[in-house]
Structures are given as C-alpha cells and as structure tokens.
Design a protein around this motif. Sequence first.
Motif, mmCIF file in Angstrom:
data_model
loop_
_atom_site.group_PDB
_atom_site.id
_atom_site.type_symbol
_atom_site.label_atom_id
_atom_site.label_comp_id
_atom_site.label_asym_id
_atom_site.label_seq_id
_atom_site.Cartn_x
_atom_site.Cartn_y
_atom_site.Cartn_z
ATOM 1 N N LEU A 7 5.792 30.619 -37.679
ATOM 2 C CA LEU A 7 5.055 30.629 -38.938
ATOM 3 C C LEU A 7 3.819 31.529 -38.879
ATOM 4 C CD1 LEU A 7 4.741 29.634 -41.836
ATOM 5 C CD2 LEU A 7 3.528 27.642 -40.928
ATOM 6 N N PRO A 8 2.962 31.429 -37.849
ATOM 7 C CA PRO A 8 1.804 32.323 -37.818
ATOM 8 C C PRO A 8 2.181 33.802 -37.780
ATOM 9 C CG PRO A 8 1.521 30.555 -36.242
ATOM 10 C CD PRO A 8 2.901 30.438 -36.789
ATOM 11 N N VAL A 9 3.230 34.142 -37.022
ATOM 12 C CA VAL A 9 3.654 35.547 -36.949
ATOM 13 C C VAL A 9 4.190 35.994 -38.303
ATOM 14 C CG1 VAL A 9 5.363 37.100 -35.922
ATOM 15 C CG2 VAL A 9 4.033 35.570 -34.463
ATOM 16 N N LEU A 10 4.973 35.141 -38.948
ATOM 17 C CA LEU A 10 5.506 35.469 -40.270
ATOM 18 C C LEU A 10 4.374 35.674 -41.282
ATOM 19 C CD1 LEU A 10 8.080 35.815 -41.977
ATOM 20 C CD2 LEU A 10 7.974 33.368 -42.441
ATOM 21 N N LEU A 11 3.381 34.818 -41.244
ATOM 22 C CA LEU A 11 2.232 34.967 -42.142
ATOM 23 C C LEU A 11 1.487 36.270 -41.877
ATOM 24 C CD1 LEU A 11 0.874 31.314 -42.112
ATOM 25 C CD2 LEU A 11 1.785 32.530 -44.097
ATOM 26 N N GLY A 17 2.203 43.461 -44.536
ATOM 27 C CA GLY A 17 3.081 44.218 -45.436
ATOM 28 C C GLY A 17 2.538 44.285 -46.852
ATOM 29 N N MET A 18 2.087 43.137 -47.365
ATOM 30 C CA MET A 18 1.531 43.125 -48.733
ATOM 31 C C MET A 18 0.229 43.924 -48.803
ATOM 32 S SD MET A 18 2.346 39.403 -50.341
ATOM 33 C CE MET A 18 2.100 38.329 -48.957
ATOM 34 N N VAL A 32 -7.400 44.804 -47.947
ATOM 35 C CA VAL A 32 -8.112 44.258 -46.791
ATOM 36 C C VAL A 32 -8.414 42.771 -47.005
ATOM 37 C CG1 VAL A 32 -10.280 44.351 -45.485
ATOM 38 C CG2 VAL A 32 -9.059 46.461 -46.047
ATOM 39 N N ALA A 33 -8.813 42.398 -48.218
ATOM 40 C CA ALA A 33 -9.094 40.988 -48.511
ATOM 41 C C ALA A 33 -7.833 40.142 -48.333
ATOM 42 C CB ALA A 33 -9.636 40.844 -49.930
ATOM 43 N N LEU A 34 -6.704 40.641 -48.829
ATOM 44 C CA LEU A 34 -5.444 39.917 -48.685
ATOM 45 C C LEU A 34 -5.050 39.801 -47.214
ATOM 46 C CD1 LEU A 34 -3.126 38.587 -50.302
ATOM 47 C CD2 LEU A 34 -1.932 40.769 -50.119
ATOM 48 N N LEU A 35 -5.220 40.873 -46.465
ATOM 49 C CA LEU A 35 -4.909 40.849 -45.037
ATOM 50 C C LEU A 35 -5.773 39.825 -44.309
ATOM 51 C CD1 LEU A 35 -3.361 41.989 -42.630
ATOM 52 C CD2 LEU A 35 -5.152 43.713 -42.414
ATOM 53 N N LEU A 36 -7.071 39.788 -44.594
ATOM 54 C CA LEU A 36 -7.964 38.817 -43.962
ATOM 55 C C LEU A 36 -7.565 37.381 -44.302
ATOM 56 C CD1 LEU A 36 -11.444 40.549 -44.348
ATOM 57 C CD2 LEU A 36 -10.078 40.273 -42.265
ATOM 58 N N PHE A 37 -7.189 37.151 -45.556
ATOM 59 C CA PHE A 37 -6.750 35.820 -45.980
ATOM 60 C C PHE A 37 -5.514 35.388 -45.196
ATOM 61 C CE2 PHE A 37 -3.849 33.308 -48.598
ATOM 62 C CZ PHE A 37 -4.612 32.151 -48.763
#
Length: 145
Positions: A7-11, A17-18, A32-37
């Motif tokens: 699960l952590p790797v998938l997240l 990717g997004m 960058v905000a989405l990646l940090l989240f």
Amino acid sequence: MTRTWALPVLLALGGAGMAAGLISRGNPVAGVALLLFFMLFAVVNSPLIFPRSLSAAEARRRSEADGRPVVYWRPGCTYCQRMRVQLGSQARQLHWVDIWRDPAGAAAVRAVNDGNETVPTVFVAGRPYTNPTPAWVREQLPAKR
C-alpha cells in the motif's frame, strides 16, 4: 514483508504519477503539493510509524512477564493507525504484532473474531478485545513505578 509495503509503495507511485501529470500540464505547484500529500499518506500507511513488530509467541511471553497489552494490527488499517497516533509515545509500551508478518498472530486474531482478521485486536491478561478505543487501551497500561 512485500504485503506490508504494498500500500505505501502504491500510494507513492500513484502520487508521483499524478504529480508528474500536473507538472507536465504546467501546474508545478499543484503537482508538488499532491506529491507531498501522497508521500505523507504513504508514510502514515507504512510500518514506519509503528513500533517494531514481534512474533505472537514473543509478544505473549513479554506480556506475561510485564503485564503490558498485546496489539494485533496490520498496515493500512485506519483503526490501527488511529490507535497508534492517539496513544503517541505510550504506544511503545505495548507489544505490537503485525498479522501480515506473523501467521500465528493472524490465527490468534481469527480465533477470537469468528474467523475474521479484525484489527486492532488487543489482548490484556490473555483476554481479547476487538477494536477498543485508544483511551481504553491507555487505561490498561501498567502504572509506572
């Protein structure tokens, strides 16, 4: 071990990717905000925030010796995360058993939950309690001497 980190790797990969999609479309701040989240969510869902897991046999042995509860948990369980976070530093006083890493732990949980792997299941003095509140678990900790 692989199942624990799935699960952590998938997240992390999904978030990357997004974020890459947003950045490639000219929106680097949102990317960058989405990646940090997603990275924060991956860490919260990883075994990194839990104390080191023991085998079910070792946890029972230690619990009998020191009177501390045994918590059966699994990565990705929101109730387990809630308990860990709300207990804060007191969580280190408990004996944690990851049922995805320990088949005997999973069997112990199934034995007291009608065949289901319902977590967190907490054993206090050998008695099981399914999904207790963090406040109740805190009350079960032996008094400091």
